[in-house]
Design a protein around this motif. Structure first.
Motif, mmCIF file in Angstrom:
data_model
loop_
_atom_site.group_PDB
_atom_site.id
_atom_site.type_symbol
_atom_site.label_atom_id
_atom_site.label_comp_id
_atom_site.label_asym_id
_atom_site.label_seq_id
_atom_site.Cartn_x
_atom_site.Cartn_y
_atom_site.Cartn_z
ATOM 1 N N VAL A 323 -33.972 -6.050 -1.797
ATOM 2 C CA VAL A 323 -33.979 -5.426 -3.121
ATOM 3 C C VAL A 323 -35.428 -5.164 -3.520
ATOM 4 O O VAL A 323 -36.361 -5.745 -2.956
ATOM 5 N N VAL A 324 -35.604 -4.273 -4.498
ATOM 6 C CA VAL A 324 -36.936 -3.997 -5.035
ATOM 7 C C VAL A 324 -36.941 -4.388 -6.502
ATOM 8 O O VAL A 324 -36.083 -3.947 -7.279
ATOM 9 N N ARG A 325 -37.900 -5.225 -6.861
ATOM 10 C CA ARG A 325 -38.046 -5.644 -8.255
ATOM 11 C C ARG A 325 -39.390 -5.137 -8.770
ATOM 12 O O ARG A 325 -40.408 -5.233 -8.068
ATOM 13 N N ALA A 326 -39.364 -4.620 -10.003
ATOM 14 C CA ALA A 326 -40.560 -4.038 -10.607
ATOM 15 C C ALA A 326 -40.982 -4.827 -11.836
ATOM 16 O O ALA A 326 -40.142 -5.199 -12.659
ATOM 17 N N VAL A 327 -42.271 -5.073 -11.952
ATOM 18 C CA VAL A 327 -42.850 -5.736 -13.120
ATOM 19 C C VAL A 327 -43.722 -4.715 -13.850
ATOM 20 O O VAL A 327 -44.708 -4.227 -13.286
ATOM 21 N N PRO A 328 -43.388 -4.357 -15.091
ATOM 22 C CA PRO A 328 -44.206 -3.395 -15.830
ATOM 23 C C PRO A 328 -45.612 -3.945 -16.093
ATOM 24 O O PRO A 328 -45.797 -5.150 -16.289
ATOM 25 N N VAL A 329 -46.593 -3.039 -16.105
ATOM 26 C CA VAL A 329 -47.973 -3.402 -16.418
ATOM 27 C C VAL A 329 -48.465 -2.415 -17.477
ATOM 28 O O VAL A 329 -48.950 -1.327 -17.141
ATOM 29 N N PRO A 330 -48.321 -2.739 -18.751
ATOM 30 C CA PRO A 330 -48.664 -1.794 -19.816
ATOM 31 C C PRO A 330 -50.141 -1.386 -19.788
ATOM 32 O O PRO A 330 -51.017 -2.202 -19.482
ATOM 33 N N GLY A 331 -50.386 -0.116 -20.096
ATOM 34 C CA GLY A 331 -51.749 0.381 -20.242
ATOM 35 C C GLY A 331 -52.626 0.157 -19.032
ATOM 36 O O GLY A 331 -53.804 -0.165 -19.166
ATOM 37 N N SER A 332 -52.079 0.371 -17.831
ATOM 38 C CA SER A 332 -52.780 -0.048 -16.627
ATOM 39 C C SER A 332 -53.527 1.068 -15.910
ATOM 40 O O SER A 332 -54.203 0.812 -14.921
ATOM 41 N N PHE A 333 -53.443 2.320 -16.387
ATOM 42 C CA PHE A 333 -54.027 3.434 -15.638
ATOM 43 C C PHE A 333 -55.533 3.248 -15.443
ATOM 44 O O PHE A 333 -56.089 3.572 -14.393
ATOM 45 N N ASP A 334 -56.216 2.734 -16.445
ATOM 46 C CA ASP A 334 -57.669 2.598 -16.382
ATOM 47 C C ASP A 334 -58.122 1.283 -15.768
ATOM 48 O O ASP A 334 -59.318 0.981 -15.759
ATOM 49 N N ARG A 335 -57.173 0.492 -15.272
ATOM 50 C CA ARG A 335 -57.551 -0.773 -14.638
ATOM 51 C C ARG A 335 -58.245 -0.504 -13.300
ATOM 52 O O ARG A 335 -57.919 0.452 -12.591
ATOM 53 N N SER A 336 -59.169 -1.372 -12.960
ATOM 54 C CA SER A 336 -59.939 -1.188 -11.726
ATOM 55 C C SER A 336 -59.076 -1.488 -10.505
ATOM 56 O O SER A 336 -58.029 -2.137 -10.589
ATOM 57 N N ARG A 337 -59.563 -1.012 -9.373
ATOM 58 C CA ARG A 337 -58.888 -1.321 -8.123
ATOM 59 C C ARG A 337 -58.851 -2.833 -7.899
ATOM 60 O O ARG A 337 -57.887 -3.363 -7.358
ATOM 61 N N ARG A 338 -59.891 -3.533 -8.350
ATOM 62 C CA ARG A 338 -59.938 -4.992 -8.200
ATOM 63 C C ARG A 338 -58.784 -5.654 -8.953
ATOM 64 O O ARG A 338 -58.246 -6.668 -8.499
ATOM 65 N N PHE A 339 -58.411 -5.105 -10.112
ATOM 66 C CA PHE A 339 -57.289 -5.649 -10.877
ATOM 67 C C PHE A 339 -56.021 -5.673 -10.021
ATOM 68 O O PHE A 339 -55.317 -6.690 -9.965
ATOM 69 N N TRP A 340 -55.741 -4.556 -9.357
ATOM 70 C CA TRP A 340 -54.520 -4.480 -8.538
ATOM 71 C C TRP A 340 -54.649 -5.347 -7.286
ATOM 72 O O TRP A 340 -53.674 -5.970 -6.858
ATOM 73 N N THR A 341 -55.852 -5.407 -6.720
ATOM 74 C CA THR A 341 -56.055 -6.251 -5.546
ATOM 75 C C THR A 341 -55.842 -7.723 -5.879
ATOM 76 O O THR A 341 -55.242 -8.474 -5.103
ATOM 77 N N ASP A 342 -56.320 -8.149 -7.060
ATOM 78 C CA ASP A 342 -56.121 -9.534 -7.476
ATOM 79 C C ASP A 342 -54.640 -9.859 -7.636
ATOM 80 O O ASP A 342 -54.189 -10.949 -7.264
#
Length: 617
Positions: A323-342
């Motif tokens: 299955v695929v589960r999704a967790v919303p991340v509000p206001g995330s477009f301007d987050r750095s690549r490091r944010f997603w890597t963490d």
């Protein structure tokens, strides 16, 4: 009546109206300020502190200068106004000009300063717990604990409950956590056990017609420590009711819990009736049956949106049942690549193989970002946005794998995102009930159907459900109460019918003989007119921990063990004398390479006062 020699007032009692009076105070020397010609010291007891002054030229000056901090003294003196009042103390307008000093109990060199010193190790604090308890923080915590317990008792009595005491020495339980066993001197080779909970006895009280029972009950379980669980022993508000359904139990306990949390905190508290969330919904939306509802994020199943998306990694797993589960991340477009890597590193640490992500463009941008951005356009992207409730500029993380495992990993990720983005509502206690637990589950290793929560619960649908339904589809009248992600209690409407009990245990692989022998107390009692009954047992320690806003449960217990289940102050556990073992008809079988001299708690030295003091880590 003869006046008390030690005190006419407590150290928190004096006010401006006492100026000119001669008073007697006793307490601990909390701090000293020696200005050469004049000496100030604070005298502290349970009720507060008062500044005392040895005036210039006083013959007491030399005596008081030799008395160490944390010694107990008795002083006699006259109350005067302070030249420099302390507005933070109730006694801050006055001081005592000391005429007499009597040393009641000398203090040697302190192992640590009796202040709220964050640099003192927990091991030192626990070894010298009697000193640690003098700290203002610990005084407040233990007073809060006592007040909460008093309030719980009062509220339960007002609800028509009667407090009973159940045995501490009982029989070993064949189910649940490990027992603490107590060998019998009179019956060689036989053992009592300390109760893991008063479960059986409170049900027997219902059979005995007591109808509304409660107890602030000590419970003993040989299990590992956690931040919110003390090893060895803990206390719970144990309760049981007869002739009730699930709603009746909820209606009885909700006012008690809501009232206590309102009484001892200025935080916002969920008003009764508390929200109810079905177990399966909780696992889908929050990835946990202990959801922290202060976090507004909700997980969604987006398996359908990934089917045919072209994202081969997930599609291959989905084809094999993932299955695929999704967790919303509000206001995330301007987050750095490091944010997603963490975040990806976080989910890998939680056991996931990896994580995909997508961030929608805000106004003024025309292109989404993320590892799956190129697979979602047009109608497929619109369907994903709708499933997650995403707005422009929002994003989401995606996990794929087996349903149960992925649900839990998504729950951990939801908590992490909520913390990182500062989404948790501050100053609130959010309660909820988790209901409709599955009665059975399948053991992944053996394939055997087992009880999933509590074998003594009533299955929804009763005997008919047990006979006719797939065991994995049967729900139980089982429930947990949760606040801010902390489980306060499990509970259930009990199974009071022998025929239902026998059939339920048969499905779980027990014979009728097993049931009758292992659970003979309940089994026999349920043949003599048992009433329908149910209850629960919220943890007192966890309640106080939450109300004190502490992260560690040891901070609200007077004499806790450490995380290794050791009492560093009393030196327990410890070896005992051979004579004691002989009286109990016992012999110790030591693990290979270990003996009395190498036991973990046997490394201690002898303390200066001649008593054995043991310390271990």
């Amino acid at each position: 009546m003869k006046p008390n020699h030690y005190r006419s007032h407590t150290c928190g009692a004096l006010r401006e109206s006492d100026v000119g009076a001669t008073v007697r105070l006793s307490g601990w020397v909390a701090r000293q300020r020696n200005l050469g010609a004049i000496l100030f010291f604070d005298l502290r007891d349970k009720w507060g502190r008062t500044q005392c002054v040895v005036p210039e030229g006083s013959p007491l000056y030399a005596q008081m200068a030799e008395i160490k901090r944390e010694s107990t003294v008795r002083v006699v003196g006259r109350v005067a106004l302070r030249e420099n009042p302390n507005a933070e103390l109730p006694t801050g307008q006055v001081e005592v000009l000391v005429d007499q000093v009597e040393l009641l109990g000398a203090c040697e060199n302190l192992p640590f300063q009796v202040v709220d010193d964050p640099n003192t190790s927990e091991a030192t604090r626990l070894k010298y717990r009697y000193l640690d308890l003098r700290r203002d923080k610990m005084q407040r915590a233990l007073k809060l604990r006592a007040d909460v317990i008093f309030s719980l008792r009062r509220r339960m009595v007002e609800q028509g409950f009667t407090e009973y005491q159940t045995p501490i020495l009982t029989a070993s339980s064949p189910e649940g956590a490990r027992d603490y066993l107590v060998p019998s001197r009179r019956y060689p080779g036989q053992f009592y056990a300390l109760p893991q909970a008063p479960q059986i006895f409170k049900q027997l009280l219902m059979v005995g017609g007591q109808e509304r029972y409660f107890q602030i009950a000590p419970c003993f379980r040989d299990e590992d420590a956690r931040a919110d669980r003390s090893p060895g022993e803990f206390y719970q508000l144990d309760m049981e009711m007869s002739f009730v359904e699930q709603d009746d139990v909820f209606a009885a306990i909700e006012p008690v819990l809501e009232g206590v949390f309102r009484e001892f905190s200025d935080w916002k508290v969920t008003p009764a009736p508390f929200p109810r969330i079905a177990y399966r919904d909780a696992m889908l939306r929050y990835g946990s049956d202990k959801p922290d509802l202060r976090n507004p994020l909700q997980i969604a199943d987006v398996t359908a949106q990934f089917v045919g998306s072209g994202f081969g990694v997930f599609e291959g797993l989905i084809a094999n049942g993932a299955v695929v589960r999704a967790v919303p991340v509000p206001g995330s477009f301007d987050r750095s690549r490091r944010f997603w890597t963490d975040l990806e590193d976080f989910v890998k640490g939680a056991g996931a193989g990896g994580m995909a992500w997508l961030a929608l463009p805000p106004p003024g941008e025309d292109k989404a970002k993320g590892s799956v951005a190129r697979f979602f356009e047009g109608e497929r992207l619109a369907a994903l946005k709708a499933a997650l409730g995403l707005a422009e500029g929002d994003g989401a993380c995606f996990l794929c794998g087996p349903e149960e495992k992925t649900a839990k990993q998504a729950g951990l990720l939801r908590d992490q995102v909520g913390r990182q983005l500062g989404l948790l509502a501050e100053g609130e206690y959010r309660f909820c009930w988790i209901v409709d637990y599955p009665f059975f589950e399948r053991n992944e290793d053996t394939g055997q159907v087992e009880f999933s929560h509590n074998p003594f619960s009533m299955p929804q649908g009763g005997l008919q459900a047990l006979d006719e339904k797939d065991p994995l589809d049967i729900l139980a009248y089982q429930y947990d109460i949760v606040v801010n992600g902390v489980e306060l209690s499990s509970g259930a409407i009990r199974n009071h019918r022998p025929d239902v009990m026998k059939r339920a245990f048969e499905i779980a692989g027990y014979s009728a003989e097993d049931v009758e022998q292992r659970f003979s107390g309940l089994w026999n009692a349920f043949h003599f007119g048992p009433p329908p009954h149910g209850g629960l047992a919220p943890g007192v320690d966890r309640m106080v921990m939450l109300l004190a806003n502490e992260k560690d449960i040891r901070e609200i217990i007077a004499f806790p063990m450490n995380q290794q289940a050791q009492d560093l102050m009393m030196g327990a556990p410890a070896t005992v004398r051979p004579q004691q073992l002989q009286e109990l008809h016992l012999a110790v079988v030591w693990p290979k390479g270990m003996g009395p001299a190498t036991a973990p708690m046997a490394e201690a030295a002898t303390s200066e006062d001649g008593l054995d003091a043991e310390e271990g880590r």
